[in-house]
Scaffold this active site. Structure first.
Site, mmCIF file in Angstrom:
data_model
loop_
_atom_site.group_PDB
_atom_site.id
_atom_site.type_symbol
_atom_site.label_atom_id
_atom_site.label_comp_id
_atom_site.label_asym_id
_atom_site.label_seq_id
_atom_site.Cartn_x
_atom_site.Cartn_y
_atom_site.Cartn_z
ATOM 1 N N GLU A 172 3.082 -4.351 10.505
ATOM 2 C CA GLU A 172 4.108 -4.007 9.520
ATOM 3 C C GLU A 172 5.489 -4.244 10.131
ATOM 4 O O GLU A 172 5.626 -4.323 11.361
ATOM 5 C CB GLU A 172 3.979 -2.535 9.129
ATOM 6 C CG GLU A 172 2.698 -2.205 8.402
ATOM 7 C CD GLU A 172 2.503 -3.030 7.144
ATOM 8 O OE1 GLU A 172 3.358 -3.005 6.253
ATOM 9 O OE2 GLU A 172 1.480 -3.740 7.062
ATOM 10 N N LYS B 135 -3.874 3.268 2.855
ATOM 11 C CA LYS B 135 -5.002 2.509 2.295
ATOM 12 C C LYS B 135 -6.168 3.440 1.977
ATOM 13 O O LYS B 135 -6.841 3.280 0.965
ATOM 14 C CB LYS B 135 -5.432 1.425 3.292
ATOM 15 C CG LYS B 135 -4.363 0.346 3.476
ATOM 16 C CD LYS B 135 -4.702 -0.544 4.655
ATOM 17 C CE LYS B 135 -3.685 -1.649 4.853
ATOM 18 N NZ LYS B 135 -3.852 -2.361 6.130
ATOM 19 N N LYS C 84 0.836 -1.227 0.000
ATOM 20 C CA LYS C 84 0.000 0.000 0.000
ATOM 21 C C LYS C 84 0.851 1.249 0.000
ATOM 22 O O LYS C 84 0.446 2.280 -0.531
ATOM 23 C CB LYS C 84 -0.970 0.036 1.181
ATOM 24 C CG LYS C 84 -0.331 -0.192 2.524
ATOM 25 C CD LYS C 84 -0.525 -1.600 2.871
ATOM 26 C CE LYS C 84 0.397 -2.190 3.849
ATOM 27 N NZ LYS C 84 -0.237 -3.284 4.573
HETATM 28 P P1 NAP Z 1 7.538 -9.488 6.055
HETATM 29 O O1 NAP Z 1 7.025 -10.623 6.838
HETATM 30 O O2 NAP Z 1 8.388 -8.465 6.706
HETATM 31 O O3 NAP Z 1 8.325 -10.105 4.796
HETATM 32 C C1 NAP Z 1 9.081 -9.324 3.899
HETATM 33 C C2 NAP Z 1 9.852 -10.245 2.967
HETATM 34 O O4 NAP Z 1 10.480 -9.448 1.972
HETATM 35 C C3 NAP Z 1 10.959 -11.047 3.666
HETATM 36 O O5 NAP Z 1 11.027 -12.326 3.110
HETATM 37 C C4 NAP Z 1 12.242 -10.255 3.327
HETATM 38 O O6 NAP Z 1 13.389 -11.054 3.217
HETATM 39 C C5 NAP Z 1 11.893 -9.719 1.952
HETATM 40 N N1 NAP Z 1 12.599 -8.463 1.708
HETATM 41 C C6 NAP Z 1 12.401 -7.269 2.317
HETATM 42 N N2 NAP Z 1 13.251 -6.341 1.807
HETATM 43 C C7 NAP Z 1 13.980 -6.969 0.870
HETATM 44 C C8 NAP Z 1 15.022 -6.561 -0.012
HETATM 45 N N3 NAP Z 1 15.491 -5.317 -0.008
HETATM 46 N N4 NAP Z 1 15.545 -7.474 -0.856
HETATM 47 C C9 NAP Z 1 15.093 -8.737 -0.857
HETATM 48 N N5 NAP Z 1 14.097 -9.203 -0.060
HETATM 49 C C10 NAP Z 1 13.568 -8.317 0.794
HETATM 50 O O7 NAP Z 1 6.333 -8.694 5.366
HETATM 51 P P2 NAP Z 1 4.821 -9.184 5.151
HETATM 52 O O8 NAP Z 1 4.059 -9.019 6.411
HETATM 53 O O9 NAP Z 1 4.817 -10.493 4.455
HETATM 54 O O10 NAP Z 1 4.280 -8.023 4.177
HETATM 55 C C11 NAP Z 1 4.667 -7.968 2.841
HETATM 56 C C12 NAP Z 1 3.838 -6.908 2.124
HETATM 57 O O11 NAP Z 1 2.459 -7.248 2.203
HETATM 58 C C13 NAP Z 1 3.942 -5.496 2.725
HETATM 59 O O12 NAP Z 1 3.808 -4.548 1.690
HETATM 60 C C14 NAP Z 1 2.737 -5.440 3.653
HETATM 61 O O13 NAP Z 1 2.297 -4.123 3.884
HETATM 62 C C15 NAP Z 1 1.738 -6.189 2.806
HETATM 63 N N6 NAP Z 1 0.623 -6.805 3.531
HETATM 64 C C16 NAP Z 1 0.880 -7.543 4.651
HETATM 65 C C17 NAP Z 1 -0.174 -8.173 5.295
HETATM 66 C C18 NAP Z 1 0.057 -9.005 6.533
HETATM 67 O O14 NAP Z 1 -0.930 -9.490 7.089
HETATM 68 N N7 NAP Z 1 1.280 -9.210 6.968
HETATM 69 C C19 NAP Z 1 -1.473 -8.035 4.801
HETATM 70 C C20 NAP Z 1 -1.693 -7.277 3.639
HETATM 71 C C21 NAP Z 1 -0.628 -6.657 3.018
HETATM 72 P P3 NAP Z 1 14.066 -11.779 4.513
HETATM 73 O O15 NAP Z 1 13.075 -12.855 4.846
HETATM 74 O O16 NAP Z 1 15.341 -12.318 4.039
HETATM 75 O O17 NAP Z 1 14.149 -10.720 5.574
HETATM 76 N N1 HSE Z 2 -0.190 -4.204 9.069
HETATM 77 C C1 HSE Z 2 -1.346 -4.283 8.254
HETATM 78 C C2 HSE Z 2 -2.565 -4.375 9.131
HETATM 79 C C3 HSE Z 2 -1.269 -5.503 7.373
HETATM 80 O O1 HSE Z 2 -2.426 -4.642 10.331
HETATM 81 O O2 HSE Z 2 -3.675 -4.150 8.645
HETATM 82 C C4 HSE Z 2 -2.387 -5.569 6.369
HETATM 83 O O3 HSE Z 2 -2.289 -4.541 5.433
#
Ligand code: NAP
Ligand code: HSE
Length: 438
Positions: free
Chosen positions: A190, A205, A105
């Site tokens: 996040e 968002k 987002k």
């Molecule tokens: P996360 O758990 O922090 O995972 C991020 C991943 O990206 C990790 O595997 C990390 O690698 C990799 N990464 C980050 N920077 C990098 C770089 N410079 N080069 C290569 N790899 C890199 O994040 P997440 O919660 O999955 O969220 C991912 C996205 O989805 C974000 O934009 C978030 O806002 C969105 N989102 C998340 C959710 C949720 O429920 N979590 C829901 C909706 C949307 P390493 O593993 O090696 O650190």
């Molecule tokens: N950190 C975000 C939340 C993940 O809590 O809603 C989903 O965008």
């Protein structure tokens, strides 16, 4: 057999691992739905030496060049988060003729219009259903199913972390730090949870939602924002006594202004009457309420974060794009919009909840009411509670009728200066009213 449609994942954290797992478990189902097989090509992470649950062996890499240049990749799925390098990778993937799906987002709120224009020029798609409200379909309904409507307002709970935290704090009087740690453990927060608790994530968002709903370009900086850090457990108790829940509410609506229509876009912990559907959206659930002139009120509700719900939204976009690849369907042209004219927050008219700690002396309440009255702020209700009998302090909770936020701030400045009488101006929160009650 036709060539498989190649998918590259950028990121294998909460969402990336969830997507990888779902891709592996749904191989046959997806092939049937698309008409071609989907094949995971590579998964970019920072540390490729650490195995990830859900990612098949041999797919992890930290070599971005190899991933972005792989000729077998048709769809790049960005799930890294953050602004850079994610934005740059998305642009490179689009420019090289690859479709992109993202859950980011921040990138879409700050750079969506320019990236959508790149996609349009290159004849590829950039889809971002998972960027808002996790597993709830809302980007696609606003872009397609509600397109015939004049949308008058969008009111939403779009941050799962804070909704989970506020629910726990309200229901079991849990402490802020404890519930934040729990939200992080569950994978909702996040990478920097300040983005959640300060309302930044919700502002990204909301900017995306307002852009789609009102056909304008909305900068996330234009969203007026208040976070949840300063809420006290007793705010929830007072709100309950007054018939409200407290929700981090994101609101967008268009109202006439002096020079034409103005967008009102705010994110703030807000009192929501308990008989409103949004008041009962609890835990990590999100909800987006849309008012359209034809459809009336439509409410979308579901899980707003977490690996599986977000994978549902990401994979919906992947399947949509994969069908385009399989059928040779051309992507639609990106629409271009003008920047929104945003109403400054101090000109927004709304009801308020105020909590003040005062000296328990004769005339203190009258002094406060007098200042509010001189600023044309009418009181709707007042509760006084003895806070500390020995210290002779009391807490006053006031709800107001609709008042201009700037006038209220002026009045609160004068109230805070009542030396020896007002000890603290605590929470100042808006009270939600839908269009019919405003
Ligand atoms: P996360 O758990 O922090 O995972 C991020 C991943 O990206 C990790 O595997 C990390 O690698 C990799 N990464 C980050 N920077 C990098 C770089 N410079 N080069 C290569 N790899 C890199 O994040 P997440 O919660 O999955 O969220 C991912 C996205 O989805 C974000 O934009 C978030 O806002 C969105 N989102 C998340 C959710 C949720 O429920 N979590 C829901 C909706 C949307 P390493 O593993 O090696 O650190
Ligand atoms: N950190 C975000 C939340 C993940 O809590 O809603 C989903 O965008």
């Amino acid at each position: 057999m036709a060539e498989a449609i190649g998918i590259a994942l950028l990121g294998a954290g909460t969402v990336g691992s969830g997507v990888s797992r779902a891709l592996a478990s749904g191989t046959e189902r997806y092939a049937t739905r698309v008409g071609r097989e989907l094949a995971l090509r590579g998964v970019l992470v920072r540390d490729a030496g650490r195995a990830r649950d859900g990612v098949p062996e041999g797919h992890l890499t930290s070599d971005v060049e190899a991933v972005l240049a792989d000729p077998g990749t048709h769809v790049v799925v960005e799930l890294m988060g953050g602004e850079e390098p994610a934005r740059g990778y998305i642009e490179r993937a689009l420019s090289s003729g690859r479709h992109v799906v993202t859950a980011n987002k921040e990138v879409m709120a700050k750079h969506g219009p320019e990236l959508l224009a790149v996609a349009s020029r290159r004849g590829v798609r950039l889809l971002y259903e998972a960027a808002v409200a996790g597993g709830i379909p809302i980007i696609s309904p606003l872009s397609r199913d509600l397109l015939a409507n004049e949308i008058t307002e969008v009111t939403a709970i779009i941050n799962g972390t804070t909704n989970f935290m506020l629910t726990e704090m309200a229901q079991r009087a849990a402490e802020y730090d404890e519930v934040l740690a729990e939200a992080q453990r569950l994978g909702y927060a996040e990478a920097d949870p300040a983005s959640d608790v300060d309302g930044v994530d919700a502002a990204y968002k909301l900017a995306i939602l307002c852009g789609l709903a009102f056909h304008v370009v909305v900068s996330p900086e234009a969203v007026a924002r208040q976070g949840i850090r300063d809420l006290a457990a007793r705010d929830f108790a007072y709100a309950r006594e007054l018939g409200y829940a407290i929700k981090l509410l994101a609101q967008g609506r268009v109202e006439p202004g002096p020079g034409g229509d103005e967008l009102l876009a705010t994110v703030a912990p807000t009192l929501v009457a308990r008989d409103e559907p949004l008041a009962t959206v609890d835990g990590v659930r999100n909800a987006v309420q849309v008012e359209g002139d034809l459809a009336g009120r439509v409410l979308f509700e579901g899980a707003g974060a977490g690996a599986r719900p977000t994978a549902s939204a990401v994979l919906a976009d992947v399947l949509e794009v994969a069908r385009d690849v399989a059928t040779g369907r051309l992507p639609p042209e990106a629409a271009t919009y003008a920047p929104a004219r945003v109403r400054p927050p101090d000109r927004i008219l709304t009801r308020h909840y105020l909590r003040l700690t005062v000296a328990d002396h004769a005339g203190v309440l009258a002094g406060i009411a007098g200042i509010l009255g001189r600023h044309e702020i009418s009181l709707a209700s007042v509760i006084q509670v003895e806070a500390d009998a020995r210290a002779r302090t009391a807490e006053i909770v006031i709800t107001t009728h609709p008042a201009i936020a700037g006038r209220l701030q002026e009045a609160l400045g004068e109230i805070a200066a009542l030396e020896g009488e007002v000890l603290e101006v605590g929470s100042v929160l808006p009270i939600y009213a839908d269009g019919s009650a405003r």
